[in-house]
Each structure stands twice: as C-alpha cells, then as structure tokens.
Design an enzyme around this catalytic site. Sequence first.
Site, mmCIF file in Angstrom:
data_model
loop_
_atom_site.group_PDB
_atom_site.id
_atom_site.type_symbol
_atom_site.label_atom_id
_atom_site.label_comp_id
_atom_site.label_asym_id
_atom_site.label_seq_id
_atom_site.Cartn_x
_atom_site.Cartn_y
_atom_site.Cartn_z
ATOM 1 N N CYS A 264 35.395 37.749 51.724
ATOM 2 C CA CYS A 264 35.925 38.792 50.858
ATOM 3 C C CYS A 264 36.233 38.126 49.513
ATOM 4 C CB CYS A 264 37.169 39.375 51.516
ATOM 5 S SG CYS A 264 37.837 40.818 50.718
ATOM 6 N N HIS B 11 38.987 35.110 50.430
ATOM 7 C CA HIS B 11 39.301 34.701 51.799
ATOM 8 C C HIS B 11 38.114 34.997 52.712
ATOM 9 C CE1 HIS B 11 43.294 35.033 49.986
ATOM 10 N NE2 HIS B 11 43.637 34.105 50.869
ATOM 11 N N ARG C 244 33.194 37.435 57.308
ATOM 12 C CA ARG C 244 33.239 38.277 56.115
ATOM 13 C C ARG C 244 33.961 37.512 55.019
ATOM 14 N NH1 ARG C 244 37.392 41.803 54.411
ATOM 15 N NH2 ARG C 244 38.254 41.722 56.517
ATOM 16 N N ASP D 252 35.583 39.047 61.040
ATOM 17 C CA ASP D 252 35.205 40.407 61.432
ATOM 18 C C ASP D 252 33.941 40.876 60.719
ATOM 19 O OD1 ASP D 252 36.161 40.722 58.868
ATOM 20 O OD2 ASP D 252 37.677 42.210 59.363
ATOM 21 N N CYS E 123 36.092 47.007 52.090
ATOM 22 C CA CYS E 123 37.413 46.414 51.850
ATOM 23 C C CYS E 123 37.838 46.467 50.387
ATOM 24 C CB CYS E 123 37.471 44.981 52.365
ATOM 25 S SG CYS E 123 36.545 43.782 51.392
ATOM 26 N N HIS F 157 39.765 29.355 43.170
ATOM 27 C CA HIS F 157 40.018 30.340 44.228
ATOM 28 C C HIS F 157 38.979 31.451 44.123
ATOM 29 C CE1 HIS F 157 42.162 33.090 46.857
ATOM 30 N NE2 HIS F 157 42.100 34.007 45.899
#
Length: 182
Positions: A160, A146, A158, A150, A106, A143
């Site tokens: 990310c 996310h 996951r 999947d 990703c 932060h």
Amino acid sequence: MKRYIKTYWILTLAFLFQQCYSQSNNDSKNSTMDKNQVHPDTSVVNKTNEEWQKILPADVFYVARQKGTERPYSSKFEHSKEIGTYYCAVCGNPLFRSDTKFESGCGWPSFYEPISKTSIIYLKDNSLGMERTEVECGKCKSHLGHVFNDGPPPTGLRYCINGVVLDFKKAQEAQKKYDGSK
C-alpha cells in the site's frame, strides 16, 4: 467527557485504517514489458533530511522523509492502468512494474510484488497502536507506505504505497532510457 472524546478519536482512526484493509478483485491486465528491465544505478543515496528538504517538494518531503501519509483516494496513480514502471520520486530507484499493480480499494496505489529484492527495505512499525510492516526505498530509505498479508496471488502481499512518492515511466520511455544506458 474525556472518555467520550478518546472513544471518538479511536473510532475515527479505526474507520480510517479499515479503509486501507478493504480489497477488490484484480481486473488489471498483465503487461508485455520485459521482466528484466531495471534501472542500472543501484548505489545508495545518503543525504540528511535538511538536504532533502531543500530539494524535494513539501508533499514529497512530508511523506518520504517524515513518514507521513497522503490523503486516501488522492493519488493520480491509484486507478492508473498504463503499462510501465513505478520509480521512487525521491531518487529514481525502480520499485514496481505496472503488471503487479491491482485495485485494492484501500485508497492508495497497491502492488503485490516489488521489482527486485533490493528495491524495498522492510521495517517493523508499531505506531498508532498497530503492528505493521513499513516499506522504504532500498536506495534512499524514503518512506513509501506499508505491506500487508492480504494481497492477491501469487505473493499474497499488498504493498500500500503513497502515490506522491512514486514517479511513473511508460514502458516505451523506460525501455529507451534502459537501452541508452548500456
């Protein structure tokens, strides 16, 4: 003309976000590091954004405090296979073990499980016309990125994560730090 410009931007954003959803197989090796190794300081860090801005590098502040995103494929941790622990670069909170990291394709470092139930905070994120789950550091509420449904077994998740908000300690260094704090 406005309609074509709007369509162009929607398609561009869709393409960029699609990159975050692609997957590849997990070919990373499991580590032999201690599963119980965690940073002993769990106190919450409360600082204003003005205070954070004075002490954080601009790129870390942008992602961590302004909920920004680093460019995909720009993180030094994306393809790292070193054994150790990933910490929050803002406050030092342990977030992920290297043996939960996998290659998702990703563009950002991906993990299937946080180090503990309290290391991550989950928030609904409906920005950019999408329903997502934002993850923040459980200690300083920065932060991180996310989480998506999947990922690989055993969790199917996951995480990310923006690499710029991660700090990494090799297993031997982290173990020495942990043993010295007892």
